[in-house]
Design a protein around this motif. Structure first.
Motif, mmCIF file in Angstrom:
data_model
loop_
_atom_site.group_PDB
_atom_site.id
_atom_site.type_symbol
_atom_site.label_atom_id
_atom_site.label_comp_id
_atom_site.label_asym_id
_atom_site.label_seq_id
_atom_site.Cartn_x
_atom_site.Cartn_y
_atom_site.Cartn_z
ATOM 1 N N HIS A 1 24.821 -19.281 9.597
ATOM 2 C CA HIS A 1 24.587 -20.716 9.736
ATOM 3 C C HIS A 1 23.801 -20.922 11.020
ATOM 4 N N ILE A 2 22.582 -21.426 10.900
ATOM 5 C CA ILE A 2 21.729 -21.569 12.085
ATOM 6 C C ILE A 2 21.613 -23.044 12.451
ATOM 7 N N TYR A 3 21.886 -23.345 13.702
ATOM 8 C CA TYR A 3 21.719 -24.703 14.228
ATOM 9 C C TYR A 3 20.740 -24.653 15.389
ATOM 10 N N PHE A 4 19.963 -25.730 15.552
ATOM 11 C CA PHE A 4 19.189 -25.811 16.788
ATOM 12 C C PHE A 4 19.329 -27.192 17.418
ATOM 13 N N LYS A 5 19.316 -27.185 18.745
ATOM 14 C CA LYS A 5 19.356 -28.423 19.519
ATOM 15 C C LYS A 5 17.903 -28.757 19.818
ATOM 16 N N ASN A 6 17.465 -29.934 19.364
ATOM 17 C CA ASN A 6 16.035 -30.249 19.401
ATOM 18 C C ASN A 6 15.639 -31.042 20.655
ATOM 19 N N GLU A 7 15.370 -30.312 21.741
ATOM 20 C CA GLU A 7 14.955 -30.962 22.994
ATOM 21 C C GLU A 7 13.489 -31.392 22.958
ATOM 22 N N SER A 8 12.787 -31.083 21.867
ATOM 23 C CA SER A 8 11.367 -31.447 21.802
ATOM 24 C C SER A 8 11.166 -32.941 21.549
ATOM 25 N N VAL A 9 12.257 -33.680 21.288
ATOM 26 C CA VAL A 9 12.088 -35.111 20.978
ATOM 27 C C VAL A 9 11.965 -35.985 22.227
ATOM 28 N N SER A 10 12.094 -35.408 23.413
ATOM 29 C CA SER A 10 11.937 -36.237 24.618
ATOM 30 C C SER A 10 10.480 -36.692 24.714
ATOM 31 N N PRO A 11 10.202 -37.764 25.469
ATOM 32 C CA PRO A 11 8.809 -38.218 25.569
ATOM 33 C C PRO A 11 7.863 -37.125 26.071
ATOM 34 N N MET A 12 8.395 -36.133 26.806
ATOM 35 C CA MET A 12 7.557 -35.046 27.324
ATOM 36 C C MET A 12 7.439 -33.903 26.334
ATOM 37 N N GLY A 13 8.229 -33.920 25.268
ATOM 38 C CA GLY A 13 8.195 -32.819 24.307
ATOM 39 C C GLY A 13 8.969 -31.594 24.741
ATOM 40 N N SER A 14 9.766 -31.697 25.801
ATOM 41 C CA SER A 14 10.580 -30.560 26.226
ATOM 42 C C SER A 14 11.822 -31.048 26.967
ATOM 43 N N HIS A 15 12.662 -30.064 27.356
ATOM 44 C CA HIS A 15 13.917 -30.383 28.057
ATOM 45 C C HIS A 15 13.698 -30.792 29.512
ATOM 46 N N LYS A 16 12.489 -30.601 30.058
ATOM 47 C CA LYS A 16 12.275 -30.719 31.496
ATOM 48 C C LYS A 16 12.645 -32.101 32.090
ATOM 49 N N LEU A 17 12.513 -33.143 31.272
ATOM 50 C CA LEU A 17 12.799 -34.488 31.782
ATOM 51 C C LEU A 17 14.268 -34.640 32.205
ATOM 52 N N ASN A 18 15.164 -33.841 31.608
ATOM 53 C CA ASN A 18 16.598 -33.939 31.937
ATOM 54 C C ASN A 18 16.862 -33.730 33.424
ATOM 55 N N SER A 19 16.030 -32.925 34.077
ATOM 56 C CA SER A 19 16.205 -32.717 35.519
ATOM 57 C C SER A 19 15.182 -33.506 36.339
ATOM 58 N N ALA A 20 14.019 -33.781 35.767
ATOM 59 C CA ALA A 20 13.008 -34.552 36.512
ATOM 60 C C ALA A 20 13.551 -35.944 36.850
ATOM 61 N N ILE A 21 14.263 -36.554 35.907
ATOM 62 C CA ILE A 21 14.787 -37.906 36.141
ATOM 63 C C ILE A 21 15.763 -37.926 37.319
ATOM 64 N N PRO A 22 16.827 -37.093 37.308
ATOM 65 C CA PRO A 22 17.718 -37.136 38.475
ATOM 66 C C PRO A 22 17.031 -36.711 39.771
ATOM 67 N N GLN A 23 16.110 -35.755 39.734
ATOM 68 C CA GLN A 23 15.465 -35.344 40.987
ATOM 69 C C GLN A 23 14.660 -36.501 41.579
ATOM 70 N N ALA A 24 13.905 -37.207 40.731
ATOM 71 C CA ALA A 24 13.131 -38.353 41.232
ATOM 72 C C ALA A 24 14.086 -39.453 41.697
ATOM 73 N N TYR A 25 15.171 -39.640 40.963
ATOM 74 C CA TYR A 25 16.146 -40.679 41.323
ATOM 75 C C TYR A 25 16.732 -40.443 42.721
ATOM 76 N N TYR A 26 17.196 -39.205 42.992
ATOM 77 C CA TYR A 26 17.800 -38.936 44.303
ATOM 78 C C TYR A 26 16.757 -39.057 45.407
ATOM 79 N N CYS A 27 15.507 -38.657 45.151
ATOM 80 C CA CYS A 27 14.454 -38.810 46.157
ATOM 81 C C CYS A 27 14.279 -40.284 46.496
ATOM 82 N N LYS A 28 14.153 -41.112 45.455
ATOM 83 C CA LYS A 28 13.950 -42.548 45.656
ATOM 84 C C LYS A 28 15.100 -43.136 46.471
#
Ligand code: PLP
Length: 456
Positions: free
Chosen positions: A100-127
């Motif tokens: 049984h194969i499952y995948f978690k689809n991180e490509s649906v973010s506006p950037m097309g990848s998982h990277k936004l999950n950390s970019a948002i908090p990093q920019a938030y703490y900087c601000k």
């Protein structure tokens, strides 16, 4: 299969309120990063000139297993999370596997990848801490794009150093970053001392994440109110990415299954950590026996063939010394299309977990990744990023083993991103112009010489 649920999503309220910090629960904590000049273990304050202070504290936090996601960050997550967990019936059928194969689809973010999950908090703490400018490096451009957008969300200016080979091979990622308003420079460049030194030694240097990190850190430490951000490798980035696995845990429950294997591709380890750590905590605490498999390129094999020792995170030696599996900080990866996986080191948490046997690694040749990506595209409709195709290839290997043994294993992999901006790479694959690269033991030993010298 026709009347079975194929896609599992969570309500806004079910999006996690906390990230999971595996450092607090590891039986053996990671060894401390070391200050290169004093040789003393690093304190959070030592990192304040480079990163937002809250990120420095998260980086070295070995006591709190759960760290609250700020409400402002959760609000931004809600624009694209939860990401779907999908049962890959099409891939199962194409392989004829009982798995049984499952995948978690991180490509649906506006950037097309998982990277936004950390970019948002990093920019938030900087601000929040009064920073006005952020810098970073990017390989394929996924992280640079995510940071450029996150900076825009919080009103910060972004300057991105992009690995030269990717800048040339992937012009659309540069346009994406520029569309969000970032300033993009190919690295190595003449705009920093680190870049000039590298180009003096080798005028034709194609760039690597190591050179770009050196340049971005130099800009951050020489510009007022400017902080550096990193898209992978560091422990606080892995922390933010656990939102992936925490969601997946609830979604697997909705599907009524629990994974026997969790698989992700491995560049600096952030998407692997993100999907794996929340499940790994049940191996550590509750005696579960899930296998965790990191899939890396055969041409950049730090987990399968690297050496565990202290090394720099960048080419010029500006970062602290990190205890990790490494190929040497001046390792020159081949010009494979999975730009996001061309990094020499593995980060401190993953390195300790690998050493302690909590996870495994496999290395995959470039052609096998494109075969896997193409098969997946035909079976599931999504064209995967060349990076993600490493996870797909590792999944296919395991699913085919199940076919031989007849075992109905449950495999969960992370689809870290889509490949719609990587079609030039698919073009070359279709035209038969791609090749495999591997490195010899001699090349490896030579590339480790400088790192070895740091450990004597
Ligand atoms: C950056 C990237 C990776 C590699 O980075 P990790 O930190 O190892 O996750 C993998 N897949 C995609 C799509 C990426 O953008």
């Amino acid at each position: 299969m026709s009347n079975k649920t194929k896609r599992f999503i969570l309500s806004e309220e079910e999006i996690p309120h906390y990230w999971y910090n595996i450092q607090a629960e590891m039986p053996n904590k990671p060894l401390p990063p070391i200050h290169p000049a004093t040789k003393q273990p690093l304190k959070p304050e030592d990192l304040y000139p480079i990163f937002a202070e809250e990120l420095c504290r998260q980086e070295l936090n070995q006591t709190d297993a759960w760290i609250e996601i700020p409400e402002e960050v959760r609000e931004m997550y809600k624009y694209y999370r939860s990401t779907p967990l999908v049962r890959a019936y099409g891939l199962e059928q194409a392989l004829g596997t009982p798995a049984h194969i499952y995948f978690k689809n991180e490509s649906v973010s506006p950037m097309g990848s998982h990277k936004l999950n950390s970019a948002i908090p990093q920019a938030y703490y900087c601000k929040k801490e009064g920073v006005t400018n952020v810098t970073t490096e990017t390989g394929a451009g996924q992280w640079g794009a995510a940071l450029s957008y996150a900076a825009r969300l919080f009103g910060l200016e972004a300057a991105v150093y992009q690995v030269k080979i990717s800048y040339e091979q992937k012009p659309y990622r540069r346009s994406i970053m520029q569309t969000y308003g970032a300033q993009v420079t190919p690295s190595p460049s003449m705009s920093t001392r680190a870049g000039k030194n590298i180009l003096t030694r080798d005028p034709f240097h194609q760039g690597s994440l190591g050179t770009a990190i050196s340049e971005a850190i130099e800009l951050a430490t020489t510009t007022p109110n400017c902080k550096y951000t990193l898209g992978s490798v560091l422990s606080h980035v892995s922390l933010h990415q656990t939102v992936i696995g925490l969601e997946a845990e609830k979604q697997m429950e909705m599907a009524g299954e629990y994974p026997d294997m969790v698989i992700a591709c491995f560049g600096g380890g952030s998407n692997f950590s993100g999907i794996a750590f929340p499940f790994m905590r049940h191996n550590i605490k509750d005696g579960k026996q899930t296998r965790f498999i990191a899939a890396e390129p055969n041409s950049c094999p730090k987990l399968t063939r690297g050496k565990f020792e202290y090394d720099f995170g960048d080419e010029a030696g500006y970062t602290p010394l990190l205890p990790m599996y490494t190929l040497g900080h001046n390792f020159r990866p081949a010009n494979i299309h999975a730009g996001g996986l061309r990094y020499h080191g593995a980060g401190v948490i993953i390195s300790q977990l690998l050493k302690d046997g909590f996870m495994e690694a496999v290395d995959i040749p470039q052609l096998e990744t494109f075969q896997a990506g193409t098969l997946f595209a035909r079976a599931e409709g999504i064209i995967p990023a060349p990076e993600s195709s490493h996870a797909i290839a590792a999944t296919i290997r395991e699913a085919l083993k199940c076919k031989e043994t007849g075992e109905e294993k449950v495999i969960l992999f992370n689809l870290s991103g889509h490949g719609l901006i990587d079609m030039a790479a698919y073009d070359q694959y279709i035209a038969g112009n791609l090749q495999n690269y591997s490195i010899s033991d001699e090349e490896l030993a030579a590339s480790l010489k400088d790192a070895d010298a740091l450990n004597t």
